[in-house]
Design a protein around this motif. Structure first.
Motif, PDB file in Angstrom:
ATOM      1  N   GLN A 308       0.830  -1.195   0.000  1.00 25.83           N
ATOM      2  CA  GLN A 308       0.000   0.000   0.000  1.00 25.83           C
ATOM      3  C   GLN A 308       0.871   1.254   0.000  1.00 25.83           C
ATOM      4  O   GLN A 308       1.789   1.387   0.808  1.00 25.83           O
ATOM      5  CB  GLN A 308      -0.916   0.023   1.228  1.00 25.83           C
ATOM      6  CG  GLN A 308      -1.881   1.187   1.239  1.00 25.83           C
ATOM      7  CD  GLN A 308      -2.847   1.136   2.401  1.00 25.83           C
ATOM      8  OE1 GLN A 308      -2.711   1.876   3.369  1.00 25.83           O
ATOM      9  NE2 GLN A 308      -3.831   0.255   2.314  1.00 25.83           N
ATOM     10  N   GLY A 310       1.705   4.936   0.969  1.00 25.29           N
ATOM     11  CA  GLY A 310       1.314   5.798   2.069  1.00 25.29           C
ATOM     12  C   GLY A 310       0.616   7.059   1.591  1.00 25.29           C
ATOM     13  O   GLY A 310       0.698   7.449   0.423  1.00 25.29           O
ATOM     14  N   SER A 323       1.246   8.383   6.513  1.00 25.14           N
ATOM     15  CA  SER A 323       0.972   7.099   7.141  1.00 25.14           C
ATOM     16  C   SER A 323       0.825   6.011   6.083  1.00 25.14           C
ATOM     17  O   SER A 323       0.218   6.239   5.026  1.00 25.14           O
ATOM     18  CB  SER A 323      -0.317   7.183   7.971  1.00 25.14           C
ATOM     19  OG  SER A 323      -0.681   5.922   8.491  1.00 25.14           O
ATOM     20  N   LYS A 324       1.375   4.843   6.385  1.00 24.47           N
ATOM     21  CA  LYS A 324       1.299   3.707   5.464  1.00 24.47           C
ATOM     22  C   LYS A 324       0.905   2.457   6.237  1.00 24.47           C
ATOM     23  O   LYS A 324       1.584   2.060   7.192  1.00 24.47           O
ATOM     24  CB  LYS A 324       2.660   3.492   4.788  1.00 24.47           C
ATOM     25  CG  LYS A 324       2.728   2.249   3.906  1.00 24.47           C
ATOM     26  CD  LYS A 324       4.095   2.104   3.263  1.00 24.47           C
ATOM     27  CE  LYS A 324       4.185   0.838   2.430  1.00 24.47           C
ATOM     28  NZ  LYS A 324       5.486   0.707   1.739  1.00 24.47           N
ATOM     29  N   GLN A 325      -0.195   1.836   5.835  1.00 20.63           N
ATOM     30  CA  GLN A 325      -0.621   0.590   6.460  1.00 20.63           C
ATOM     31  C   GLN A 325       0.319  -0.536   6.069  1.00 20.63           C
ATOM     32  O   GLN A 325       0.767  -0.630   4.925  1.00 20.63           O
ATOM     33  CB  GLN A 325      -2.048   0.241   6.048  1.00 20.63           C
ATOM     34  CG  GLN A 325      -2.600  -0.993   6.741  1.00 20.63           C
ATOM     35  CD  GLN A 325      -4.041  -1.276   6.350  1.00 20.63           C
ATOM     36  OE1 GLN A 325      -4.719  -0.412   5.796  1.00 20.63           O
ATOM     37  NE2 GLN A 325      -4.504  -2.479   6.647  1.00 20.63           N
ATOM     38  N   GLY A 329      -0.601  -5.282  10.209  1.00 17.86           N
ATOM     39  CA  GLY A 329      -1.589  -4.495  10.934  1.00 17.86           C
ATOM     40  C   GLY A 329      -1.027  -3.233  11.551  1.00 17.86           C
ATOM     41  O   GLY A 329      -1.790  -2.410  12.070  1.00 17.86           O
ATOM     42  N   ARG A 331       1.572   0.344  11.381  1.00 20.46           N
ATOM     43  CA  ARG A 331       1.662   1.516  10.522  1.00 20.46           C
ATOM     44  C   ARG A 331       3.108   1.997  10.455  1.00 20.46           C
ATOM     45  O   ARG A 331       3.820   2.004  11.453  1.00 20.46           O
ATOM     46  CB  ARG A 331       0.816   2.677  11.075  1.00 20.46           C
ATOM     47  CG  ARG A 331      -0.673   2.507  10.964  1.00 20.46           C
ATOM     48  CD  ARG A 331      -1.164   2.709   9.538  1.00 20.46           C
ATOM     49  NE  ARG A 331      -2.609   2.825   9.466  1.00 20.46           N
ATOM     50  CZ  ARG A 331      -3.457   1.820   9.477  1.00 20.46           C
ATOM     51  NH1 ARG A 331      -2.987   0.588   9.579  1.00 20.46           N
ATOM     52  NH2 ARG A 331      -4.763   2.004   9.396  1.00 20.46           N
ATOM     53  N   ILE A 352      -4.430   8.343  12.243  1.00 17.19           N
ATOM     54  CA  ILE A 352      -3.959   7.260  11.379  1.00 17.19           C
ATOM     55  C   ILE A 352      -4.831   6.012  11.497  1.00 17.19           C
ATOM     56  O   ILE A 352      -4.412   4.913  11.139  1.00 17.19           O
ATOM     57  CB  ILE A 352      -2.483   6.920  11.669  1.00 17.19           C
ATOM     58  CG1 ILE A 352      -2.274   6.547  13.136  1.00 17.19           C
ATOM     59  CG2 ILE A 352      -1.581   8.088  11.281  1.00 17.19           C
ATOM     60  CD1 ILE A 352      -0.875   6.039  13.443  1.00 17.19           C
ATOM     61  N   GLY A 353      -6.036   6.198  12.036  1.00 19.41           N
ATOM     62  CA  GLY A 353      -7.012   5.116  12.004  1.00 19.41           C
ATOM     63  C   GLY A 353      -7.063   4.199  13.194  1.00 19.41           C
ATOM     64  O   GLY A 353      -7.597   3.089  13.087  1.00 19.41           O
ATOM     65  N   TYR A 354      -6.573   4.649  14.367  1.00 21.30           N
ATOM     66  CA  TYR A 354      -6.582   3.815  15.569  1.00 21.30           C
ATOM     67  C   TYR A 354      -7.226   4.565  16.724  1.00 21.30           C
ATOM     68  O   TYR A 354      -7.117   5.793  16.821  1.00 21.30           O
ATOM     69  CB  TYR A 354      -5.161   3.412  15.962  1.00 21.30           C
ATOM     70  CG  TYR A 354      -4.527   2.404  15.042  1.00 21.30           C
ATOM     71  CD1 TYR A 354      -4.735   1.042  15.207  1.00 21.30           C
ATOM     72  CD2 TYR A 354      -3.731   2.825  13.983  1.00 21.30           C
ATOM     73  CE1 TYR A 354      -4.157   0.116  14.360  1.00 21.30           C
ATOM     74  CE2 TYR A 354      -3.147   1.907  13.125  1.00 21.30           C
ATOM     75  CZ  TYR A 354      -3.360   0.552  13.311  1.00 21.30           C
ATOM     76  OH  TYR A 354      -2.795  -0.359  12.457  1.00 21.30           O
ATOM     77  N   ASN A 392       3.352  -0.493  16.179  1.00 23.25           N
ATOM     78  CA  ASN A 392       2.621  -1.756  16.333  1.00 23.25           C
ATOM     79  C   ASN A 392       1.743  -1.666  17.550  1.00 23.25           C
ATOM     80  O   ASN A 392       2.194  -1.287  18.635  1.00 23.25           O
ATOM     81  CB  ASN A 392       3.580  -2.936  16.433  1.00 23.25           C
ATOM     82  CG  ASN A 392       4.193  -3.289  15.078  1.00 23.25           C
ATOM     83  OD1 ASN A 392       5.306  -2.907  14.773  1.00 23.25           O
ATOM     84  ND2 ASN A 392       3.437  -4.012  14.255  1.00 23.25           N
TER      85      ASN A 392
END
Length: 393
Positions: A308, A310, A323-325, A329, A331, A352-354, A392
């Motif tokens: 993916q 970023g 940010s890069k997934q 799981g 980043r 960043i989605g958390y 992580n």
């Protein structure tokens, strides 16, 4: 359901897939971004010759680059001089006295792969013969020589020449050659290749040519690292395994930027899931250059199996967060400072989605040190520098 309606719906869904996420060229190659070396940024036309390429292969095989994942040794423009009576392309015998087949064999003997260059127009950018009208003939020759990677440029094209059609023709020629060859499209992002090149090439230039500078915008587009960061923002959905947005080759070690700026350059190419093609004199690397190019933790971000690209999640003046997934799981997060003074930059988990309640382990990929945090992470980022971390949760 009516058969015509079914077909229409299928076509609509397929087109949505092409425009939204890209479709990978189905040749099984470049499942992670290609890594290697290209001759142009350092040696251009004047400095290119067989001795340089062989010495580069020797160094790559022995200095840790091969072990770090660098595979391709690619000669750019100026290896060819003309065509014979049958239209076969002629190798510059002064620059390559042993011929291309012997050079490819030598590179293969080092456990590396060999790449070569051509152009869709009548001539290359350096006025050597292009491939137009000779696509199948050239592809057969490349396969016979043992070529593993082809870069095709966009100079000296015909009036109204169509980029998608031109590159599709070479794709078909490479397929017919019977040899697996990574196909690199190089039309400088001029016709928005991310919209059409997914099924055509394994990678495509998404930007004009890079310059060995931090900030040097040119009238015709592109320029230094900061210009390319802006050009790569917003096209991340078109990139993935087998089909990559290419922000151009690396300038690390060529002398136009500071070590801090080169670390940012390399960090951001990793965030982009970009091809990592070194463009320096491999045989004469400084300790700083080697430390950057051989940082396996940064390379692992670039080569992450999820593939993916970023994205920029925040920009505030001269500071920004990318940010890069990752496949596990986690980043990869880059805190970038484009300004002239050190800046404190904070990334919050919710950016960043958390959830902000989660604790995280934070690995600094340049200092190789670990820390822990909850909810957010703050770092002091030097001028033109980047703090690249792996989170992580």
């Amino acid at each position: 359901m009516n058969r015509k309606l079914i077909i229409a719906l299928w076509v609509a869904v397929w087109m949505m897939g092409v425009s939204a996420t890209g479709v990978a060229l189905d040749n099984g190659l470049a499942r992670t971004p290609p890594m290697g070396w290209n001759s142009w940024n350092k040696f251009a036309c004047k400095g290119l010759n067989e001795k340089v390429v062989r010495e580069t292969a020797d160094e790559m095989a022995s200095n840790g680059m091969k072990d770090a994942g660098y595979q391709y040794v690619i000669i750019d423009d100026c290896w060819q001089t003309g065509r014979d009576a049958e239209g076969n392309i002629i190798v510059d015998a002064e620059k390559f006295p042993s011929g291309i087949k012997a050079l490819a064999d030598y590179i293969h003997s080092k456990g590396l792969k060999f790449g070569i260059y051509t152009d869709v127009g009548t001539m290359t950018c350096a006025k050597r013969p292009g491939s137009i009208g000779h696509e199948y003939q050239d592809a057969r020759q490349y396969a016979a020589w043992g070529v593993d990677y082809l870069k095709e440029d966009w100079c000296n094209t015909l009036p109204n020449q169509n980029s998608e059609s031109s590159y599709t023709l070479m794709r078909e020629a490479l397929k017919a050659s019977g040899r697996p060859i990574v196909f690199s499209i190089c039309e400088w992002g001029s016709t928005k290749p991310w919209l059409w090149a997914g099924p055509v090439g394994n990678l495509w230039r998404a930007t004009p040519d890079i310059q060995d500078c931090w900030d040097c915008k040119r009238e015709w587009g592109g320029g230094g690292v900061t210009q390319i960061l802006d050009l790569m923002d917003g096209i991340e959905s078109y990139s993935g395994p087998g089909h990559w947005n290419d922000p151009d080759m690396l300038e690390v070690g060529n002398g136009g930027m500071t070590t801090e700026e080169y670390r940012t350059h390399f960090s951001m190419w990793a965030i982009f899931s970009a091809p990592l093609l070194a463009g320096n004199d491999i045989a004469k690397m400084s300790a700083d250059t080697k430390e950057i190019l051989l940082n396996k933790e940064v390379i692992a971000i670039d080569q992450d199996a999820l593939g993916q690209q970023g994205r920029r999640v925040k920009r505030n003046g001269d500071t920004e967060i990318w940010s890069k997934q990752l496949a596990d799981g986690g980043r990869a997060v880059a805190l970038v400072n484009r300004g002239k003074a050190t800046e404190s930059i904070t990334v919050a988990w919710n950016e960043i989605g958390y959830p902000s309640t989660l604790p995280a382990t934070i690995r600094n990929l340049w200092t190789h040190k670990d820390a822990t945090a909850k909810g957010s992470f703050t770092a002091e980022v030097p001028s033109h520098g980047t703090i690249l971390v792996r989170l992580n949760f």
